[in-house]
Design a protein around this motif. Structure first.
Motif: not given
Length: 506
Positions: A61-65, A303-304, A309-310
Motif C-alpha cells: 500500500x506504500x513505498x515500504x522498503x 508501481x509506487x 521505481x525510484x
C-alpha cells in the motif's frame, strides 16, 4: 466447537475484504460456510494464503522498503529535473528523519504514496489474530490431516504470526503481544525484547517439524519452510542482541548456531550473478521467504510500492519521454564508501549503471532485469517482494561470529558471498565487524535492511556510518520508530503512543 468455527469464519471473511488476487487456485473464503470450514487440507491452505495476501497488501500500500529500511539513513537524494520532482522529495524528508513533515506537512505532494498507512498497525494484528485462530483449530485437531501435515501447518501459522510481530517491533518498538484465539482484552504495549523472546520460544517449538524446502517449485520461498523460520529466528536474535546487551553473547551464539545449521542443510544456494533476474523474479533456490507477485497473475507489486521505481529509467521503464532519468539516486559519496572505485566486484556491473553519477543518470539495475513492458506501457520490472534470502542469513551469521570474536569463521562466511560476486576475498584485516556491516550494505542495498542494521548495531549514532545520525538522547526516546496512529487508543485504556513523535520529533 461450532461456535468457534463460525467466529473464525466471520473474522477471516473480514480479512478477505483487504486481499489481492490469489496466485494459486484456492477456494475464496467467502464461499465457505461454518459447516464445511477447517475440515481438510484445502481449508487450512486457504487461510495460509489469505494471511500472506493480507500481509502483502499492507506493505504493497506504500513505498515500504525504501521508506522504512533505506532512506532514513540519509544516503538518497531526489532528482530535480523531473516532472514529479516535488513528489519525490520525500526521500530527503525521510533522510532528515522528519516523519511529521512526511505525514502531516503542508504541502505534501507525495500523498499518493499513502505513507500514513505506516502508522496504522491494524492489518498486522488482523494477520496475528487469523494465525491465532488457525492455530486453535489445528491444535483442536482436523481429522483429515496427518500428524506430519498438522505440525507443518502449525509451524507455518507460527511463522506468519511472528513475522507480523517482527514488522511491528521494527516499526514501533514496544507492541501489544498476544497469542490467544478470540482475544478480546485490551493489552498494554510490551517491551520489544520480551516480545521477540516469546516469539523465539514460539518458533523454536515447531521449527524441527517443518521441511527445509518444498519440492513443488511454485512454493519455494512462497510458503514458510524451516529455512524461513531460521532466517526469522536469526534476525530476532540479532535485534535483541542490540537492545539486551547483558545477554548479547547468548543471542550471537544462537544466531551463529542457526546459521551453521542453515548452511549445512544444503537446501539453499547462492545463484550466479548472471542469474540474478531469477532471484528477483522469485521462487528461486536463494529465497528463504518472499511475498511472490507476478504480472502473470495480474497481481504485480504496485508501481509506487516498488523500490526499483525510484532508481530506474529508460530502457528499464517506459515511455522514454517520461523516464529519461531516475527519480532518485544513492549519493556518490555513499556508493564509493560501500563500493570503492578501485576494488573489483561484479555486483557493480550486474546491479548498477552510472553508479557514481550523483544525479538521475544513476540506475540500480539490480531491480531492472525482468522487463516485460512493450511500447509505452508504464510498468516496473516484474519482481517479487523479498523478505529473507540466503545471502542475508549468511552475512547475519558472519556478523554474529565476528561479535563472538570468531574472526576466522566470520571471514569464511563473508567470502561465501564475495565469491559469488567475484570480488577479492576478504583477508580478515582491520575490523571484521565493520567489514561485515559494509558487506551487508553492499549485498542488500535496496532490500530494506540497511536502516535496521544501523539501529540494532547502534551505528545510527555515528556520522561515520550514516549521513543522518541520531543523538543518544533521540535514540533512547524512540527517534528511530514510526508514529502510531491515534486509533490504536480506541477502546484500549492501557495504550500509549510513541512519545518522541508526540513531542515534536526532535
Amino acid at each position: 466447537m461450532k461456535k468457534y468455527i463460525i467466529c473464525s469464519l466471520l473474522l477471516l471473511c473480514g480479512f478477505g475484504q483487504f486481499s489481492c488476487k490469489k496466485f494459486l487456485d484456492v477456494t475464496p473464503l467467502d464461499k465457505l460456510t461454518g459447516n464445511n470450514f477447517y475440515k481438510n487440507k484445502e481449508d487450512v491452505e486457504t487461510v495460509i494464503y489469505d494471511m500472506s495476501r493480507n500481509f502483502f497488501t499492507k506493505i504493497n500500500a506504500t513505498h515500504y522498503a525504501g521508506a522504512v529500511g533505506e532512506y532514513r539513513a540519509g544516503e538518497v537524494k531526489h532528482q530535480l529535473n523531473t516532472s514529479m520532482a516535488p513528489a519525490r522529495r520525500f526521500v530527503e524528508v525521510l533522510g532528515k528523519n522528519d516523519l511529521l513533515q512526511l505525514l502531516y506537512g503542508n504541502p505534501m505532494p507525495w500523498d499518493f504514496y499513502n505513507f500514513g498507512t505506516l502508522t496504522d498497525w491494524t492489518t498486522y494484528y488482523r494477520v496475528i489474530q487469523s494465525a491465532n485462530i488457525l492455530l486453535f483449530n489445528l491444535e483442536q485437531g482436523i481429522p483429515t490431516l496427518s500428524d506430519k501435515q498438522t505440525k507443518q501447518y502449525i509451524g507455518e501459522a507460527k511463522f506468519i504470526r511472528c513475522l507480523a510481530y517482527f514488522y511491528l517491533v521494527r516499526l514501533y518498538g514496544d507492541v501489544p503481544y498476544y497469542t490467544k484465539a478470540f482475544y478480546s482484552d485490551a493489552p498494554p504495549r510490551e517491551n520489544m525484547v520480551s516480545v521477540f523472546n516469546k516469539c523465539i520460544v514460539d518458533l523454536k517449538s515447531s521449527v524441527n517439524d517443518m521441511q527445509w524446502t518444498f519440492s513443488d517449485p511454485a512454493l519455494k520461498g512462497v510458503r514458510a519452510s524451516k529455512g524461513s523460520v531460521i532466517a526469522l529466528l536469526m534476525n530476532m536474535n540479532m535485534w535483541n542482541a542490540g537492545f539486551d546487551g547483558a545477554n548479547a553473547s547468548k543471542y550471537w551464539e544462537e544466531t551463529a548456531r542457526l546459521g551453521d545449521e542453515l548452511i549445512k542443510s544444503g537446501a539453499y544456494k547462492l545463484l550466479d550473478l548472471k542469474d540474478w533476474n531469477l532471484v528477483m523474479k522469485g521462487r528461486s533456490d536463494e529465497s528463504l521467504f518472499e511475498f511472490y507477485r507476478s504480472i502473470n497473475y495480474n497481481d504485480a507489486v504496485n508501481n509506487f510500492a516498488s523500490i526499483g521505481d525510484m532508481f530506474l529509467h529508460y530502457p528499464y521503464k517506459r515511455p522514454q519521454t517520461s523516464f529519461q532519468v531516475s527519480f532518485a539516486y544513492f549519493k556518490a559519496e555513499y556508493m564509493k564508501q560501500i563500493y570503492p572505485e578501485i576494488e573489483s566486484d561484479k555486483r557493480k556491473e550486474a546491479w548498477f549503471e552510472n553508479m557514481y553519477a550523483n544525479d538521475g543518470d544513476f540506475i540500480m539495475q539490480k531491480y531492472g532485469q525482468n522487463v516485460y513492458a512493450s511500447g509505452n506501457q508504464d510498468v516496473n520490472p516484474d519482481n517479487t517482494f523479498l523478505v529473507f534470502r540466503y545471502a542475508e542469513s549468511i552475512l547475519l551469521c558472519a556478523e554474529a561470529q565476528a561479535n563472538l570474536g570468531h574472526n576466522a569463521e566470520a571471514t569464511t562466511l563473508i567470502n561465501m558471498v564475495r565469491e559469488r560476486a567475484d570480488a577479492a576475498p576478504y583477508d580478515g584485516s582491520g575490523s571484521v565487524k565493520d567489514f561485515v556491516f559494509l558487506e551487508r550494505s553492499r549485498e542488500l542495498i535496496g532490500e530494506g535492511h540497511h536502516y535496521f542494521d544501523l539501529i540494532r548495531t547502534k551505528r545510527i549514532l555515528s556520522r561515520s556510518w550514516t549521513s543522518n545520525p541520531l543523538t543518544l538522547d533521540q535514540f533512547n526516546r524512540g527517534g528511530w520508530t514510526w508514529p502510531i496512529n491515534e486509533a490504536a487508543r480506541n477502546n484500549n485504556p492501557y495504550m500509549t503512543l510513541n512519545t518522541y513523535w508526540l513531542t515534536g520529533g526532535k
